[in-house]
Design a protein around this motif. Structure first.
Motif, PDB file in Angstrom:
ATOM      1  N   VAL A  99       0.835  -1.202   0.000  1.00 31.18           N
ATOM      2  CA  VAL A  99       0.000   0.000   0.000  1.00 31.18           C
ATOM      3  C   VAL A  99       0.869   1.250   0.000  1.00 31.18           C
ATOM      4  CG1 VAL A  99      -1.651   1.337   1.377  1.00 31.18           C
ATOM      5  CG2 VAL A  99      -1.980  -1.119   1.090  1.00 31.18           C
ATOM      6  N   ARG A 100       1.897   1.274   0.835  1.00 29.45           N
ATOM      7  CA  ARG A 100       2.789   2.449   0.883  1.00 29.45           C
ATOM      8  C   ARG A 100       3.449   2.695  -0.470  1.00 29.45           C
ATOM      9  NH1 ARG A 100       4.581  -0.217   5.881  1.00 29.45           N
ATOM     10  NH2 ARG A 100       3.318   0.660   7.535  1.00 29.45           N
ATOM     11  N   GLY A 101       3.771   1.615  -1.177  1.00 25.56           N
ATOM     12  CA  GLY A 101       4.372   1.744  -2.494  1.00 25.56           C
ATOM     13  C   GLY A 101       3.418   2.341  -3.520  1.00 25.56           C
ATOM     14  N   MET A 102       2.118   2.189  -3.309  1.00 21.42           N
ATOM     15  CA  MET A 102       1.108   2.733  -4.220  1.00 21.42           C
ATOM     16  C   MET A 102       0.762   4.185  -3.918  1.00 21.42           C
ATOM     17  SD  MET A 102      -1.772  -0.153  -4.629  1.00 21.42           S
ATOM     18  CE  MET A 102      -1.466  -1.571  -3.620  1.00 21.42           C
ATOM     19  N   ALA A 103       1.098   4.637  -2.727  1.00 18.21           N
ATOM     20  CA  ALA A 103       0.696   5.978  -2.305  1.00 18.21           C
ATOM     21  C   ALA A 103       1.414   7.044  -3.127  1.00 18.21           C
ATOM     22  CB  ALA A 103       0.997   6.168  -0.814  1.00 18.21           C
ATOM     23  N   ALA A 104       0.720   8.137  -3.349  1.00 21.30           N
ATOM     24  CA  ALA A 104       1.311   9.269  -4.058  1.00 21.30           C
ATOM     25  C   ALA A 104       2.419   9.865  -3.201  1.00 21.30           C
ATOM     26  CB  ALA A 104       0.235  10.314  -4.330  1.00 21.30           C
ATOM     27  N   PRO A 105       3.468  10.372  -3.842  1.00 20.67           N
ATOM     28  CA  PRO A 105       4.541  11.008  -3.068  1.00 20.67           C
ATOM     29  C   PRO A 105       3.996  12.188  -2.271  1.00 20.67           C
ATOM     30  CG  PRO A 105       5.112  10.868  -5.409  1.00 20.67           C
ATOM     31  CD  PRO A 105       3.699  10.414  -5.264  1.00 20.67           C
ATOM     32  N   ARG A 106       4.554  12.378  -1.113  1.00 25.26           N
ATOM     33  CA  ARG A 106       4.108  13.474  -0.251  1.00 25.26           C
ATOM     34  C   ARG A 106       4.691  14.791  -0.727  1.00 25.26           C
ATOM     35  NH1 ARG A 106       2.363  12.116   5.093  1.00 25.26           N
ATOM     36  NH2 ARG A 106       2.210   9.885   5.253  1.00 25.26           N
ATOM     37  N   GLU A 107       3.935  15.833  -0.469  1.00 29.52           N
ATOM     38  CA  GLU A 107       4.416  17.168  -0.807  1.00 29.52           C
ATOM     39  C   GLU A 107       5.445  17.602   0.220  1.00 29.52           C
ATOM     40  OE1 GLU A 107       1.363  20.065  -1.372  1.00 29.52           O
ATOM     41  OE2 GLU A 107       0.063  18.619  -2.375  1.00 29.52           O
ATOM     42  N   LYS A 108       6.404  18.351  -0.232  1.00 31.85           N
ATOM     43  CA  LYS A 108       7.401  18.918   0.683  1.00 31.85           C
ATOM     44  C   LYS A 108       6.756  20.063   1.451  1.00 31.85           C
ATOM     45  CE  LYS A 108      10.996  16.545  -0.672  1.00 31.85           C
ATOM     46  NZ  LYS A 108      11.680  15.632   0.168  1.00 31.85           N
ATOM     47  N   GLY A 109       7.287  20.331   2.634  1.00 31.17           N
ATOM     48  CA  GLY A 109       6.802  21.463   3.405  1.00 31.17           C
ATOM     49  C   GLY A 109       5.886  21.099   4.543  1.00 31.17           C
ATOM     50  N   GLY A 110       5.729  19.799   4.803  1.00 28.45           N
ATOM     51  CA  GLY A 110       4.913  19.387   5.938  1.00 28.45           C
ATOM     52  C   GLY A 110       5.649  19.613   7.244  1.00 28.45           C
ATOM     53  N   PRO A 111       5.033  19.310   8.365  1.00 32.41           N
ATOM     54  CA  PRO A 111       5.645  19.541   9.672  1.00 32.41           C
ATOM     55  C   PRO A 111       6.975  18.809   9.852  1.00 32.41           C
ATOM     56  CG  PRO A 111       3.362  18.815   9.924  1.00 32.41           C
ATOM     57  CD  PRO A 111       3.684  18.773   8.480  1.00 32.41           C
ATOM     58  N   VAL A 112       7.074  17.601   9.346  1.00 29.86           N
ATOM     59  CA  VAL A 112       8.318  16.844   9.494  1.00 29.86           C
ATOM     60  C   VAL A 112       9.425  17.490   8.675  1.00 29.86           C
ATOM     61  CG1 VAL A 112       9.425  14.615   9.067  1.00 29.86           C
ATOM     62  CG2 VAL A 112       7.116  14.698  10.006  1.00 29.86           C
ATOM     63  N   ASP A 113       9.084  17.940   7.462  1.00 28.51           N
ATOM     64  CA  ASP A 113      10.072  18.623   6.631  1.00 28.51           C
ATOM     65  C   ASP A 113      10.554  19.909   7.283  1.00 28.51           C
ATOM     66  OD1 ASP A 113      10.024  16.701   4.587  1.00 28.51           O
ATOM     67  OD2 ASP A 113       8.286  17.645   3.651  1.00 28.51           O
ATOM     68  N   LYS A 114       9.643  20.635   7.922  1.00 27.67           N
ATOM     69  CA  LYS A 114      10.019  21.886   8.590  1.00 27.67           C
ATOM     70  C   LYS A 114      10.961  21.612   9.757  1.00 27.67           C
ATOM     71  CE  LYS A 114       5.869  24.316   7.195  1.00 27.67           C
ATOM     72  NZ  LYS A 114       4.572  24.832   7.587  1.00 27.67           N
ATOM     73  N   LEU A 115      10.664  20.580  10.535  1.00 28.34           N
ATOM     74  CA  LEU A 115      11.551  20.218  11.645  1.00 28.34           C
ATOM     75  C   LEU A 115      12.926  19.799  11.138  1.00 28.34           C
ATOM     76  CD1 LEU A 115       9.129  18.209  13.950  1.00 28.34           C
ATOM     77  CD2 LEU A 115      10.191  20.413  14.444  1.00 28.34           C
ATOM     78  N   ALA A 116      12.957  19.027  10.071  1.00 24.38           N
ATOM     79  CA  ALA A 116      14.229  18.583   9.499  1.00 24.38           C
ATOM     80  C   ALA A 116      15.030  19.768   8.981  1.00 24.38           C
ATOM     81  CB  ALA A 116      13.981  17.576   8.386  1.00 24.38           C
ATOM     82  N   ALA A 117      14.355  20.723   8.366  1.00 29.69           N
ATOM     83  CA  ALA A 117      15.045  21.915   7.855  1.00 29.69           C
ATOM     84  C   ALA A 117      15.642  22.723   8.995  1.00 29.69           C
ATOM     85  CB  ALA A 117      14.082  22.768   7.033  1.00 29.69           C
ATOM     86  N   ARG A 118      14.890  22.884  10.089  1.00 32.30           N
ATOM     87  CA  ARG A 118      15.421  23.628  11.240  1.00 32.30           C
ATOM     88  C   ARG A 118      16.610  22.911  11.852  1.00 32.30           C
ATOM     89  NH1 ARG A 118      10.521  25.407  14.999  1.00 32.30           N
ATOM     90  NH2 ARG A 118       9.778  23.383  14.353  1.00 32.30           N
ATOM     91  N   ALA A 119      16.545  21.595  11.938  1.00 30.47           N
ATOM     92  CA  ALA A 119      17.669  20.828  12.483  1.00 30.47           C
ATOM     93  C   ALA A 119      18.900  20.973  11.597  1.00 30.47           C
ATOM     94  CB  ALA A 119      17.286  19.354  12.619  1.00 30.47           C
ATOM     95  N   ALA A 120      18.691  20.957  10.289  1.00 25.60           N
ATOM     96  CA  ALA A 120      19.814  21.129   9.363  1.00 25.60           C
ATOM     97  C   ALA A 120      20.416  22.523   9.499  1.00 25.60           C
ATOM     98  CB  ALA A 120      19.348  20.889   7.930  1.00 25.60           C
ATOM     99  N   GLU A 121      19.577  23.534   9.679  1.00 20.75           N
ATOM    100  CA  GLU A 121      20.074  24.902   9.875  1.00 20.75           C
ATOM    101  C   GLU A 121      20.902  25.008  11.151  1.00 20.75           C
ATOM    102  OE1 GLU A 121      16.673  27.468   9.846  1.00 20.75           O
ATOM    103  OE2 GLU A 121      16.232  27.043   7.732  1.00 20.75           O
ATOM    104  N   ARG A 122      20.422  24.402  12.238  1.00 22.46           N
ATOM    105  CA  ARG A 122      21.173  24.443  13.508  1.00 22.46           C
ATOM    106  C   ARG A 122      22.504  23.725  13.369  1.00 22.46           C
ATOM    107  NH1 ARG A 122      15.991  23.419  15.710  1.00 22.46           N
ATOM    108  NH2 ARG A 122      16.516  21.223  15.977  1.00 22.46           N
ATOM    109  N   ALA A 123      22.502  22.585  12.683  1.00 21.99           N
ATOM    110  CA  ALA A 123      23.743  21.832  12.493  1.00 21.99           C
ATOM    111  C   ALA A 123      24.729  22.637  11.661  1.00 21.99           C
ATOM    112  CB  ALA A 123      23.449  20.488  11.821  1.00 21.99           C
ATOM    113  N   ALA A 124      24.245  23.317  10.633  1.00 16.68           N
ATOM    114  CA  ALA A 124      25.116  24.137   9.784  1.00 16.68           C
ATOM    115  C   ALA A 124      25.667  25.305  10.579  1.00 16.68           C
ATOM    116  CB  ALA A 124      24.348  24.629   8.560  1.00 16.68           C
ATOM    117  N   ALA A 125      24.842  25.912  11.434  1.00 14.45           N
ATOM    118  CA  ALA A 125      25.295  27.036  12.255  1.00 14.45           C
ATOM    119  C   ALA A 125      26.375  26.591  13.234  1.00 14.45           C
ATOM    120  CB  ALA A 125      24.103  27.647  12.997  1.00 14.45           C
ATOM    121  N   ARG A 126      26.247  25.395  13.799  1.00 15.03           N
ATOM    122  CA  ARG A 126      27.266  24.886  14.735  1.00 15.03           C
ATOM    123  C   ARG A 126      28.593  24.643  14.028  1.00 15.03           C
ATOM    124  NH1 ARG A 126      24.129  20.262  16.476  1.00 15.03           N
ATOM    125  NH2 ARG A 126      22.182  21.358  16.600  1.00 15.03           N
ATOM    126  N   ARG A 127      28.520  24.198  12.792  1.00 13.59           N
ATOM    127  CA  ARG A 127      29.755  23.911  12.048  1.00 13.59           C
ATOM    128  C   ARG A 127      30.510  25.175  11.685  1.00 13.59           C
ATOM    129  NH1 ARG A 127      27.113  19.553   8.151  1.00 13.59           N
ATOM    130  NH2 ARG A 127      25.569  21.121   8.381  1.00 13.59           N
TER     131      ARG A 127
END
Length: 100
Positions: A70-98
């Protein structure tokens, strides 16, 4: 023994069936219109209703396979959901630390 002679077993929709239905809804797949999704709901209900450990293990394995299909049949998710936003913030913090 005939199926007609055996007592009917009561199936219940417990936590596994509810989680399966929620995931299907999140994926945008209607079990009434998709055979694999309908099978997954039935397997989840079997798992919730199982009193036999071996039967539950078989239902769980088959449910995993059905949901993978079923998961293989599902349409790809749009970018910009809550998980994507959290991942982007984490990536920004990691880049700032470096750069410090």
């Amino acid at each position: 023994m005939d199926d007609e002679d055996s007592p009917r077993r009561r199936l219940r929709k417990g936590a596994v069936a509810k989680a399966t239905l929620a995931e299907l809804e999140d994926l945008g797949i209607d079990p009434a219109a998709n055979t694999a999704a309908a099978a997954a709901v039935r397997l989840a209900t079997e798992l919730d209703s199982s009193k036999d450990v071996k039967g539950a293990a078989v239902a769980a394995r088959e449910l995993r396979q059905a949901m993978a299909t079923v998961r293989g049949m599902a349409a790809p998710r749009e970018k910009g959901g809550p998980v994507d936003k959290l991942a982007a913030r984490a990536a920004e913090r990691a880049a700032a630390r470096r750069t410090q």
